[in-house]
Write a protein that holds these residues in place. Structure first.
Motif, PDB file in Angstrom:
ATOM      1  N   PHE A   7       0.825  -1.203   0.000  1.00 35.80           N
ATOM      2  CA  PHE A   7       0.000   0.000   0.000  1.00 35.80           C
ATOM      3  C   PHE A   7       0.862   1.257   0.000  1.00 35.80           C
ATOM      4  O   PHE A   7       0.596   2.204  -0.753  1.00 35.80           O
ATOM      5  N   ALA A   8       1.900   1.279   0.816  1.00 35.08           N
ATOM      6  CA  ALA A   8       2.797   2.438   0.880  1.00 35.08           C
ATOM      7  C   ALA A   8       3.510   2.648  -0.461  1.00 35.08           C
ATOM      8  O   ALA A   8       3.643   3.783  -0.927  1.00 35.08           O
ATOM      9  N   ALA A   9       3.939   1.569  -1.083  1.00 34.51           N
ATOM     10  CA  ALA A   9       4.609   1.680  -2.385  1.00 34.51           C
ATOM     11  C   ALA A   9       3.642   2.193  -3.450  1.00 34.51           C
ATOM     12  O   ALA A   9       4.014   3.031  -4.287  1.00 34.51           O
ATOM     13  N   ALA A  10       2.414   1.725  -3.412  1.00 34.08           N
ATOM     14  CA  ALA A  10       1.407   2.182  -4.382  1.00 34.08           C
ATOM     15  C   ALA A  10       1.116   3.670  -4.185  1.00 34.08           C
ATOM     16  O   ALA A  10       0.987   4.417  -5.157  1.00 34.08           O
ATOM     17  N   MET A  11       1.010   4.114  -2.946  1.00 33.45           N
ATOM     18  CA  MET A  11       0.756   5.531  -2.670  1.00 33.45           C
ATOM     19  C   MET A  11       1.932   6.390  -3.134  1.00 33.45           C
ATOM     20  O   MET A  11       1.742   7.472  -3.684  1.00 33.45           O
ATOM     21  N   TYR A  12       3.152   5.900  -2.919  1.00 37.54           N
ATOM     22  CA  TYR A  12       4.337   6.636  -3.340  1.00 37.54           C
ATOM     23  C   TYR A  12       4.335   6.828  -4.858  1.00 37.54           C
ATOM     24  O   TYR A  12       4.573   7.926  -5.360  1.00 37.54           O
ATOM     25  N   VAL A  13       4.046   5.757  -5.586  1.00 39.14           N
ATOM     26  CA  VAL A  13       4.022   5.837  -7.048  1.00 39.14           C
ATOM     27  C   VAL A  13       2.891   6.756  -7.513  1.00 39.14           C
ATOM     28  O   VAL A  13       3.059   7.544  -8.453  1.00 39.14           O
ATOM     29  N   LEU A  14       1.756   6.705  -6.849  1.00 36.47           N
ATOM     30  CA  LEU A  14       0.619   7.550  -7.198  1.00 36.47           C
ATOM     31  C   LEU A  14       0.970   9.026  -7.028  1.00 36.47           C
ATOM     32  O   LEU A  14       0.725   9.848  -7.917  1.00 36.47           O
ATOM     33  N   PHE A  15       1.556   9.395  -5.898  1.00 36.67           N
ATOM     34  CA  PHE A  15       1.927  10.784  -5.649  1.00 36.67           C
ATOM     35  C   PHE A  15       3.085  11.228  -6.538  1.00 36.67           C
ATOM     36  O   PHE A  15       3.102  12.357  -7.019  1.00 36.67           O
ATOM     37  N   ALA A  16       4.038  10.354  -6.763  1.00 34.40           N
ATOM     38  CA  ALA A  16       5.150  10.697  -7.647  1.00 34.40           C
ATOM     39  C   ALA A  16       4.639  10.930  -9.064  1.00 34.40           C
ATOM     40  O   ALA A  16       5.105  11.840  -9.757  1.00 34.40           O
ATOM     41  N   GLY A  17       3.662  10.138  -9.493  1.00 38.75           N
ATOM     42  CA  GLY A  17       3.061  10.341 -10.810  1.00 38.75           C
ATOM     43  C   GLY A  17       2.369  11.687 -10.918  1.00 38.75           C
ATOM     44  O   GLY A  17       2.432  12.352 -11.962  1.00 38.75           O
ATOM     45  N   ALA A  18       1.722  12.115  -9.845  1.00 33.07           N
ATOM     46  CA  ALA A  18       1.058  13.425  -9.846  1.00 33.07           C
ATOM     47  C   ALA A  18       2.091  14.541  -9.980  1.00 33.07           C
ATOM     48  O   ALA A  18       1.905  15.475 -10.765  1.00 33.07           O
ATOM     49  N   PHE A  19       3.190  14.461  -9.237  1.00 33.65           N
ATOM     50  CA  PHE A  19       4.211  15.499  -9.342  1.00 33.65           C
ATOM     51  C   PHE A  19       4.969  15.409 -10.664  1.00 33.65           C
ATOM     52  O   PHE A  19       5.422  16.430 -11.189  1.00 33.65           O
ATOM     53  N   PHE A  20       5.074  14.223 -11.234  1.00 28.77           N
ATOM     54  CA  PHE A  20       5.642  14.062 -12.567  1.00 28.77           C
ATOM     55  C   PHE A  20       4.792  14.830 -13.575  1.00 28.77           C
ATOM     56  O   PHE A  20       5.307  15.570 -14.414  1.00 28.77           O
ATOM     57  N   SER A  21       3.475  14.672 -13.460  1.00 28.02           N
ATOM     58  CA  SER A  21       2.548  15.373 -14.343  1.00 28.02           C
ATOM     59  C   SER A  21       2.641  16.884 -14.148  1.00 28.02           C
ATOM     60  O   SER A  21       2.628  17.643 -15.121  1.00 28.02           O
ATOM     61  N   LEU A  22       2.744  17.338 -12.912  1.00 31.44           N
ATOM     62  CA  LEU A  22       2.875  18.769 -12.643  1.00 31.44           C
ATOM     63  C   LEU A  22       4.180  19.323 -13.212  1.00 31.44           C
ATOM     64  O   LEU A  22       4.212  20.443 -13.724  1.00 31.44           O
TER      65      LEU A  22
END
Length: 125
Positions: A7-22
């Motif tokens: 779960f922690a790894a999935a959340m990390y990838v999710l948030f990193a993807g958002a900042f990648f998009s930004l």
């Protein structure tokens, strides 16, 4: 234990993807991958507000790190056309603030406005 890590790894990838998009929206395509690396993502956020990456060292100075983190978050919010008052969510309601960044990161309506210049009235291209 395994599911908590997953779960922690999935959340990390999710948030990193958002900042990648930004970062892509900010025109930082060459260093957008910094969003996936723990210390480099802070440098990426500094680059989005037109600050030197060396300012990340300020995180090692007690008390000043809190002040600068708040200032940088306000400037980052302003760079994407958001009100700096959203930082209050980050201070008092961190999960809400995190969800807001996810929404902004993956939304097509979020625009990087730090470099946006309104043309003078009467100007035609």
């Amino acid at each position: 234990m395994f599911f908590a890590f997953l779960f922690a790894a999935a959340m990390y990838v999710l948030f990193a993807g958002a900042f990648f998009s930004l970062a892509k929206k900010a025109g930082l395509d060459d260093i957008a991958w910094f969003a996936f690396v723990p210390i480099l993502n802070n440098i990426l956020q500094l680059k989005m507000i037109k600050e030197s990456g060396w300012w990340v060292l300020m995180y090692f100075v007690p008390f000043a790190n809190l002040v600068f983190a708040i200032i940088w978050q306000v400037r980052l919010l302003n760079a994407f056309g958001k009100n700096g008052a959203y930082v209050l969510f980050g201070i008092f309601l961190s999960p809400v603030y995190a969800i807001l960044w996810l929404v902004w990161g993956y939304s097509n309506k979020t625009m990087y406005v730090l470099d946006y210049r309104v043309p003078p009235q009467g100007y035609t291209a």
